[in-house]
Design a protein around this motif. Structure first.
Motif, PDB file in Angstrom:
ATOM      1  N   GLU A  73       0.825  -1.207   0.000  1.00 37.94           N
ATOM      2  CA  GLU A  73       0.000   0.000   0.000  1.00 37.94           C
ATOM      3  C   GLU A  73       0.861   1.260   0.000  1.00 37.94           C
ATOM      4  O   GLU A  73       0.405   2.339  -0.374  1.00 37.94           O
ATOM      5  N   LEU A  74       2.128   1.141   0.439  1.00 37.60           N
ATOM      6  CA  LEU A  74       3.023   2.281   0.540  1.00 37.60           C
ATOM      7  C   LEU A  74       4.051   2.267  -0.583  1.00 37.60           C
ATOM      8  O   LEU A  74       4.427   1.202  -1.084  1.00 37.60           O
ATOM      9  N   ALA A  75       4.506   3.451  -0.969  1.00 37.38           N
ATOM     10  CA  ALA A  75       5.545   3.562  -1.992  1.00 37.38           C
ATOM     11  C   ALA A  75       6.855   2.956  -1.468  1.00 37.38           C
ATOM     12  O   ALA A  75       7.118   2.979  -0.257  1.00 37.38           O
ATOM     13  N   PRO A  76       7.686   2.405  -2.353  1.00 39.08           N
ATOM     14  CA  PRO A  76       8.978   1.876  -1.912  1.00 39.08           C
ATOM     15  C   PRO A  76       9.835   2.962  -1.271  1.00 39.08           C
ATOM     16  O   PRO A  76       9.649   4.156  -1.514  1.00 39.08           O
ATOM     17  N   ILE A  77      10.771   2.535  -0.454  1.00 33.38           N
ATOM     18  CA  ILE A  77      11.705   3.442   0.199  1.00 33.38           C
ATOM     19  C   ILE A  77      13.082   3.233  -0.437  1.00 33.38           C
ATOM     20  O   ILE A  77      13.426   2.115  -0.835  1.00 33.38           O
ATOM     21  N   SER A  78      13.866   4.292  -0.565  1.00 27.87           N
ATOM     22  CA  SER A  78      15.168   4.200  -1.233  1.00 27.87           C
ATOM     23  C   SER A  78      16.301   4.559  -0.287  1.00 27.87           C
ATOM     24  O   SER A  78      16.168   5.466   0.546  1.00 27.87           O
ATOM     25  N   LEU A  79      17.415   3.848  -0.426  1.00 23.88           N
ATOM     26  CA  LEU A  79      18.631   4.138   0.329  1.00 23.88           C
ATOM     27  C   LEU A  79      19.555   4.974  -0.546  1.00 23.88           C
ATOM     28  O   LEU A  79      19.775   4.646  -1.718  1.00 23.88           O
ATOM     29  N   PHE A  80      20.083   6.067   0.011  1.00 30.58           N
ATOM     30  CA  PHE A  80      20.940   6.981  -0.731  1.00 30.58           C
ATOM     31  C   PHE A  80      22.297   7.126  -0.036  1.00 30.58           C
ATOM     32  O   PHE A  80      22.410   6.981   1.181  1.00 30.58           O
ATOM     33  N   ALA A  81      23.312   7.437  -0.847  1.00 29.32           N
ATOM     34  CA  ALA A  81      24.600   7.893  -0.328  1.00 29.32           C
ATOM     35  C   ALA A  81      24.648   9.400  -0.501  1.00 29.32           C
ATOM     36  O   ALA A  81      24.316   9.934  -1.567  1.00 29.32           O
ATOM     37  N   TYR A  82      25.046  10.119   0.552  1.00 28.62           N
ATOM     38  CA  TYR A  82      25.087  11.580   0.531  1.00 28.62           C
ATOM     39  C   TYR A  82      26.536  12.063   0.481  1.00 28.62           C
ATOM     40  O   TYR A  82      27.401  11.522   1.163  1.00 28.62           O
ATOM     41  N   GLN A  83      26.779  13.110  -0.318  1.00 31.44           N
ATOM     42  CA  GLN A  83      28.092  13.744  -0.396  1.00 31.44           C
ATOM     43  C   GLN A  83      27.927  15.256  -0.510  1.00 31.44           C
ATOM     44  O   GLN A  83      26.967  15.741  -1.115  1.00 31.44           O
TER      45      GLN A  83
END
Length: 307
Positions: free
Chosen positions: A261-271
Motif C-alpha cells: 500500500e506504501l511507496a517503496p523506500i530508497s537508500l541513498f549515499a550523501y556527499q
C-alpha cells in the motif's frame, strides 16, 4: 568590527570574564582587554560594564551579539571544515549513517572493506537525518547513508537501492486473528508505535494506522526505528520498518509483512557537492553495491508472504 574583534567580543560574551575569554582564545588577558578597548574606541560606545558577576554586555552589545551570531557560527564552521579537510587523507574514511543502516547493513560493508583495505582506518558516526547536513558540509564525514533523498541543495544524493516498507508485529499479536484475516482486522485493536519529530518514516506509520483504523493516540512514540522494533518484540504493538531491517528479522520473534500500500523506500549515499571525494572514501563507496546485494540476498525463509 574585523573578524578578530568579533572573536574577542564573542569570547567575552560567552565567558563574562577577560581571563576566561583569553584562555578560550589562547591569548593573554591583556590582549583581550586591549582588543575590547580598541573596539569600543572605534565604535564610540561601551560594550561591557563591570558588575559583581563579571562583565555584562551593554544594550548596544546585546544588539551586536544578535546580529553577529550568524557570522560567528559561520567562522566556527569554516574552522571545522579546514581542520577536517586536513584529516581527510587516503589512510582514513569517515562515514555517517542513520541508526537503521548502522545496525542492520553497515557491519557487512565494514567487513568487506576491512578485508580489502586492512590498512585504512574507518570512523563511523550514527546520525539522524537532520544531523547529516552539518557533518557533510563541514567535512566531519566523507559521505553519509540514509533513506530518502537529502533536501539540502549543497548535498548530492546518489540512489543505491530501493525496497518495500514492512509491517513489524509480534507473532502472538499477529496470530490472534484468523489466518485469512485482512490487515485491518489484524491491527485494529493492536497499538501502534510511532516515531517522534520529522522522521519521514513517521508519515508511513501514520498512513498505515489510518488505513487500518488504529488510533494514533494514546500511543508510544520513540525517536528511532530500532527502539520501536524492540518494543514490537516485547508485544507492545506494531510499527513500520525498512527493507534492510525486515530482511534480518527472525520470524520467531517478529512477523514482517511487506506493505504494498506504501511507496517503496530508497537508500541513498550523501556527499557534499563542494569538495572532491578522497580515494579511500571512493573505494569504500564502490563496495556499497556488492554489500547491499549480499544483504538483500540473505535467506528470508520463514517470513510471511504479502497478503
Amino acid at each position: 568590527m574585523n573578524l578578530r574583534q568579533l572573536e574577542v567580543f564573542q569570547a567575552v560574551l560567552q565567558t563574562g570574564n577577560m581571563s576566561a575569554a583569553a584562555r578560550l582564545l589562547c591569548i593573554t588577558p591583556s590582549a583581550v582587554s586591549k582588543a575590547v578597548a580598541h573596539t569600543e574606541l572605534q565604535l564610540g560606545y561601551r560594550l561591557f560594564v563591570r558588575t559583581r558577576q563579571g562583565l555584562s554586555p551593554t544594550p548596544e552589545a546585546c544588539v551586536l551579539a544578535t546580529e553577529s551570531q550568524g557570522i560567528h557560527q559561520q567562522l566556527d564552521a569554516l574552522r571545522r571544515t579546514a581542520r577536517n579537510l586536513g584529516a581527510s587523507d587516503e589512510g582514513q574514511v569517515r562515514l555517517a549513517a542513520i541508526p537503521a543502516v548502522t545496525h542492520e547493513f553497515l557491519p557487512r560493508l565494514l567487513q568487506r572493506h576491512a578485508a580489502r583495505y586492512p590498512q585504512v582506518a574507518v570512523e563511523v558516526r550514527t546520525l539522524h537525518q537532520d544531523q547529516m547536513t552539518q557533518a557533510l558540509l563541514t567535512r566531519s564525514v566523507d559521505f553519509g547513508l540514509g533513506f530518502y533523498a537529502h533536501p539540502h541543495p549543497q548535498i548530492r544524493s546518489e540512489l543505491l537501492v530501493s525496497g518495500r516498507l514492512s509491517l513489524a508485529v509480534a507473532p502472538a499479536l499477529w496470530g490472534r486473528a484468523p489466518r485469512a484475516a485482512t490487515l485491518r482486522a489484524r491491527l485494529t485493536q493492536v497499538p501502534v508505535i510511532r516515531l517522534v519529530g520529522d522522521d519521514p518514516m513517521r508519515q508511513s506509520i501514520d498512513d498505515i494506522a489510518q488505513r487500518v483504523g488504529a488510533p494514533l493516540a494514546p500511543a508510544i512514540q520513540v525517536q528511532t526505528s530500532r527502539l520501536a522494533l524492540e518494543l514490537v518484540r516485547l508485544g507492545m504493538g506494531w510499527t513500520v520498518i525498512d527493507f534492510l531491517t525486515a530482511q534480518r528479522q527472525d520470524p520467531a520473534s517478529v512477523v514482517t509483512q511487506e506493505l504494498h500500500e506504501l511507496a517503496p523506500i530508497s537508500l541513498f549515499a550523501y556527499q557534499a557537492r563542494s569538495v572532491p571525494e578522497g580515494l579511500a572514501a571512493t573505494r569504500m563507496r564502490a563496495l556499497l553495491g556488492p554489500a547491499l546485494h549480499e544483504a538483500l540476498q540473505a535467506d528470508p525463509a520463514g517470513k510471511k508472504k504479502p497478503l
